[in-house]
Motif scaffolding. Structure first.
Motif, mmCIF file in Angstrom:
data_model
loop_
_atom_site.group_PDB
_atom_site.id
_atom_site.type_symbol
_atom_site.label_atom_id
_atom_site.label_comp_id
_atom_site.label_asym_id
_atom_site.label_seq_id
_atom_site.Cartn_x
_atom_site.Cartn_y
_atom_site.Cartn_z
ATOM 1 N N HIS A 44 36.980 -3.345 8.950
ATOM 2 C CA HIS A 44 36.785 -4.461 9.879
ATOM 3 C C HIS A 44 35.290 -4.680 10.139
ATOM 4 O O HIS A 44 34.823 -5.818 10.201
ATOM 5 N N GLN A 45 34.539 -3.592 10.290
ATOM 6 C CA GLN A 45 33.093 -3.716 10.508
ATOM 7 C C GLN A 45 32.418 -4.356 9.299
ATOM 8 O O GLN A 45 31.558 -5.226 9.448
ATOM 9 N N ALA A 48 33.290 -8.034 9.240
ATOM 10 C CA ALA A 48 32.589 -8.759 10.302
ATOM 11 C C ALA A 48 31.135 -8.996 9.910
ATOM 12 O O ALA A 48 30.583 -10.076 10.167
ATOM 13 N N GLU A 52 29.381 -12.607 9.397
ATOM 14 C CA GLU A 52 28.164 -12.919 10.147
ATOM 15 C C GLU A 52 27.061 -13.393 9.199
ATOM 16 O O GLU A 52 26.355 -14.356 9.486
#
Length: 63
Positions: A44-45, A48, A52
């Motif tokens: 998930h990081q 993300a 971004e």
């Protein structure tokens, strides 16, 4: 009377064995679930950060 006491000891050992096995299985399942949750969090990081970066590059292209 001795037979009755002997039977109770067998039930106690069986009960203790079953509880121990269930506890061991529970620990193993919990560790695997924690490992999967950690992997999902790390993914998930990464996702993300990629989103971004994409949003940042899109906003720079619009300017």
């Amino acid at each position: 009377m001795y037979w009755l006491v002997k039977q109770d000891k067998k039930k106690y050992i069986w009960g203790l064995s079953i509880v121990t096995i269930i506890a061991i299985i529970g620990i193993i399942v919990s560790q695997k679930a924690s490992k999967v949750a950690l992997q999902n969090y790390q993914q998930h990081q990464i996702d993300a950060r990629e989103i971004e970066r994409e949003n940042k590059s899109d906003s720079l292209q619009l300017d």
